[in-house]
Design an enzyme around this catalytic site. Structure first.
Site, short mmCIF file in Angstrom:
data_model
loop_
_atom_site.label_atom_id
_atom_site.label_comp_id
_atom_site.label_asym_id
_atom_site.label_seq_id
_atom_site.Cartn_x
_atom_site.Cartn_y
_atom_site.Cartn_z
N GLY A 429 0.83 -1.20 0.00
CA GLY A 429 0.00 0.00 0.00
C GLY A 429 0.86 1.25 0.00
O GLY A 429 1.93 1.30 -0.63
N SER A 430 0.42 2.26 0.73
CA SER A 430 1.05 3.58 0.64
C SER A 430 2.44 3.66 1.27
O SER A 430 3.14 4.66 1.07
CB SER A 430 0.14 4.63 1.29
OG SER A 430 -1.06 4.73 0.55
N THR A 431 2.88 2.64 2.02
CA THR A 431 4.26 2.66 2.52
C THR A 431 5.25 2.57 1.37
O THR A 431 6.44 2.82 1.55
CB THR A 431 4.53 1.50 3.51
OG1 THR A 431 4.24 0.26 2.87
CG2 THR A 431 3.69 1.65 4.76
N PHE A 432 4.73 2.25 0.16
CA PHE A 432 5.58 2.16 -1.02
C PHE A 432 5.77 3.52 -1.70
O PHE A 432 6.67 3.69 -2.52
CB PHE A 432 4.93 1.17 -2.01
CG PHE A 432 5.80 0.79 -3.18
CD1 PHE A 432 6.87 -0.07 -3.04
CD2 PHE A 432 5.53 1.29 -4.45
CE1 PHE A 432 7.65 -0.42 -4.12
CE2 PHE A 432 6.32 0.95 -5.54
CZ PHE A 432 7.38 0.08 -5.37
N LYS A 433 4.94 4.50 -1.34
CA LYS A 433 4.99 5.80 -2.02
C LYS A 433 6.36 6.50 -1.89
O LYS A 433 6.81 7.11 -2.88
CB LYS A 433 3.87 6.70 -1.51
CG LYS A 433 2.49 6.24 -2.01
CD LYS A 433 1.35 6.99 -1.37
CE LYS A 433 0.01 6.48 -1.90
NZ LYS A 433 -1.15 7.08 -1.21
#
Length: 693
Positions: A429-433
């Site tokens: 999820g957004s921890t990849f941004k």
């Protein structure tokens, strides 16, 4: 006349010479054949020892000159000694002969469970009819051995090494448990005693009957039935004692009320952190026949234990040590006569981990009721401080002898407590941004102050996407990198991924360790960006930009990538073995430019410090933290309403000079309708409150 006489004389000389030659040849051949026969017989005899063919050995001996020993006695004597010593690779070297080859001196060497044995010996042969027979004596086995002597083996069990945390706290070591057993001679009602004992100990009735019927059991024998936890009286004296301990105490009192039941203290392997570290530390069990077969020559016997999982298995060779063993001859009066070989005991090595036991326990307590995993590390050194998977099991249950009921409950629990989650890969999820952001900056494709436009809460590139839209929870105005990170704007990062293109994104992810093994003691699943050879569509590419699509990452790998934010773009190699003088290893040097790292790091600080940001729940006045929240949707299609969500929180301290720097990543399954990533934020807050206090 003279000529005839001369011819006759010449013939006579020729005949005599020929006769001498023939006799010499016969003598030489006889001697040589005799020599080869006795040597070959001895070699053949000794080879039968390696093959355990004792009956064939018996056929080679002279019965009359070997005290008329029977085949049964001969086989039993040789078999018990050679196989009892685990003799193998026996070989001999002929030294010399005496008495026309009837007495042979030779050197013997062979391996035993105590090590190599070498000695010089002699053997006699005697001719019976037309063949030579070996004159057998006990001294052929060992020169000092007499018929009334016995060969003894004394074994000293090696102590298994401890597993310790970074501060020397025991994660696995010596403990005391209670062995519940029966003394047959004191049992009053055997049938009812067995039924009652089986019920209280949760043991099958047939198991108890089989143990009582063993050949070695006598009326006064203590027959162990099951090992159970020892109840500490000090623990029971506490104001609020553990309910499980109280139940155990009551159970033991009921057991002791049964005539014939005894409870003794025994030493066992103990795991003080119990469920909090079982997926990490693992457990030991008694060796099986398969274990002994697979580990021949490594010093295991039927009484040995072996590491089954976790650190216990990973460092088995160092932890187990080597048993001491003495082989000696005992005379008929029980006195030690001669020592054949003596191998000193080598206790197992202690294994000290970088793990912080207190942090491990705190993380477990926060997440024990969730399907989750957490990784904590010192981002400057790569030292892993905690590896937690929940729900969990208790390693002590495997040591004690797990009941069928408990084993069944663990396997049938839909939360999968035996499943090690920190070793798996998950949708980030957004921890990849932040990863997408540094790739965009490093390739020069992303301008951090460029406004990508406010698209509302849903967006698609064009009508070629059909009814598929990228959705987000918050509108971003202006849509710059900082705001997109603070408000976790999926649309912004989907646009960045499209602008990057598949080649830029995937080639950079390869540089960051995707599709590669993580250099770590524990084998972790390999992170990926696609289920196939590449990213196959624009929609998949767009979704990959915000950590969806087919992106899957291992939590430890994500922590390693995040270490670049604290090390000027160097990705630090994670390590698990503690060394007070440890120098960090760089897994991937300068893989990200310093300027890119610092730009994204500032936006990640605001994820924690801005009151309206998704990670503000972790904000602290005394420390500057940076990080990223994340919620990953796991569903079969966009319309799937039955799917679940994974909640993530990745957070780290930014001051390298604080006493206890930490990078913490937590993932929780099934956070849908319970707060999403906010649920994880609150739990990690309580963890950091205790760790940074």
């Amino acid at each position: 006349m003279k000529r005839k006489k001369f011819e006759w004389t010449g013939r006579l000389i020729l005949i005599i010479f020929s006769l001498i030659l023939v006799l010499s040849l016969i003598f030489f051949i006889t001697k040589q054949t005799h020599k080869n026969t006795t040597e070959q017989l001895l070699t053949e005899y000794m080879n039968y020892i390696n093959k355990h063919e004792y009956e064939k050995m018996y056929k080679m001996i002279s019965k009359e000159h070997s005290s008329n020993i029977s085949m049964e006695e001969f086989v039993k004597r040789n078999k018990n000694i050679y196989e009892g010593l685990e003799t193998k690779d026996l070989s001999i070297k002929i030294l010399n002969e005496k008495s026309n080859g009837k007495e042979i001196s030779y050197l013997t060497s062979f391996n035993t469970l105590a090590g190599e044995v070498k000695f010089q010996n002699e053997v006699n042969f005697i001719k019976e009819k037309f063949e030579y027979k070996l004159v057998w004596k006990d001294s052929i086995i060992f020169p000092q051995l007499e018929s009334t002597d016995k060969v003894r083996i004394d074994t000293v069990e090696a102590e298994r090494g401890q597993i310790l945390d970074r501060n020397g706290k025991v994660l696995a070591g010596k403990g005391v448990a209670s062995s519940v057993g029966l003394v047959p001679g004191k049992i009053q009602d055997k049938e009812n005693t067995i039924i009652k004992l089986a019920e209280l100990l949760e043991v099958d009735i047939d198991v108890i009957k089989n143990k009582l019927s063993a050949e070695w059991v006598k009326d006064d024998s203590f027959v162990p039935i099951k090992t159970i936890p020892k109840v500490s009286e000090l623990e029971l004296m506490k104001i609020n004692p553990d309910e499980n301990l109280v139940k155990l105490k009551e159970n033991q009192e009921e057991l002791l009320s049964i005539p014939g039941v005894m409870i003794n203290d025994i030493e066992v392997r103990d795991y003080p952190l119990k469920e909090a570290a079982s997926h990490l530390v693992g457990y030991i069990q008694k060796v099986t026949a398969e274990d002994l077969e697979e580990n021949k020559g490594k010093g295991y016997d039927s009484n040995s234990v072996i590491g089954r999982s976790g650190i216990e298995s990973l460092y088995e060779d160092k932890l187990k040590g080597q048993n001491g063993c003495m082989i000696y001859i005992e005379d008929e009066f029980g006195n030690r006569k001669d020592i054949i070989v003596d191998k000193p005991v080598q206790n197992g090595e202690d294994i000290q981990l970088t793990i912080d036991a207190e942090l491990q326990k705190v993380l477990y307590e926060q997440f024990k009721d969730d399907k989750s995993c957490s990784v904590a590390m010192n981002q400057y050194t790569g030292e892993v401080l905690a590896l937690v998977s929940t729900p969990s099991f208790n390693s002590n249950d495997f040591v004690m002898g797990m009941s069928d009921k408990l084993w069944k409950s663990l396997n049938e629990d839909e939360r999968q407590p035996l499943y090690n989650r920190f070793r798996q890969v998950w949708c980030p999820g957004s921890t990849f941004k932040p990863v997408t952001a540094v790739i965009g900056l490093d390739t020069g494709i992303l301008d951090p102050v460029e406004d990508y436009g406010n698209e509302g809460l849903s967006w698609q590139k064009d009508s070629s996407w059909g009814d598929y839209y990228v959705t987000t929870l918050h509108e971003t105005e202006p849509a710059t990198l900082e705001n997109a990170m603070i408000y976790s704007d999926n649309i912004y990062f989907a646009k960045v991924a499209l602008k990057l293109g598949e080649n830029n994104l995937t080639s950079f992810l390869e540089k960051l360790g995707f599709n590669k093994e993580i250099p770590f003691d524990i084998k972790m699943s390999i992170s990926q960006y696609s289920n196939t050879e590449g990213i196959k569509s624009e929609i998949q590419l767009a979704d990959s930009g915000y950590g969806q699509g087919q992106i899957l990452i291992n939590p430890l790998h994500l922590a390693s990538i995040y270490s670049a934010f604290s090390n000027d773009g160097n990705i630090i190699e994670p390590t698990l073995l503690y060394n007070p003088n440890y120098n960090p290893n760089i897994w991937m040097p300068e893989v990200i430019q310093k300027e890119s790292i610092h730009t994204v790091l500032e936006t990640m600080k605001k994820v924690i410090s801005e009151p309206t940001a998704t990670g503000y729940g972790l904000h602290r006045e005394e420390y500057t933290l940076a990080g990223k929240t994340g919620t990953a949707e796991i569903k079969l299609s966009k319309e799937d309403a039955t799917g679940t969500e994974l909640g993530w929180m990745a957070v780290f301290t930014t001051d390298p000079n604080i006493e206890n720097p930490i990078l913490l990543i937590s993932m929780v399954e099934d956070v849908k309708n319970i707060g999403g990533s906010g649920y994880v934020v609150q739990k990690d807050k309580r963890v950091l409150d205790q760790y940074l206090r």
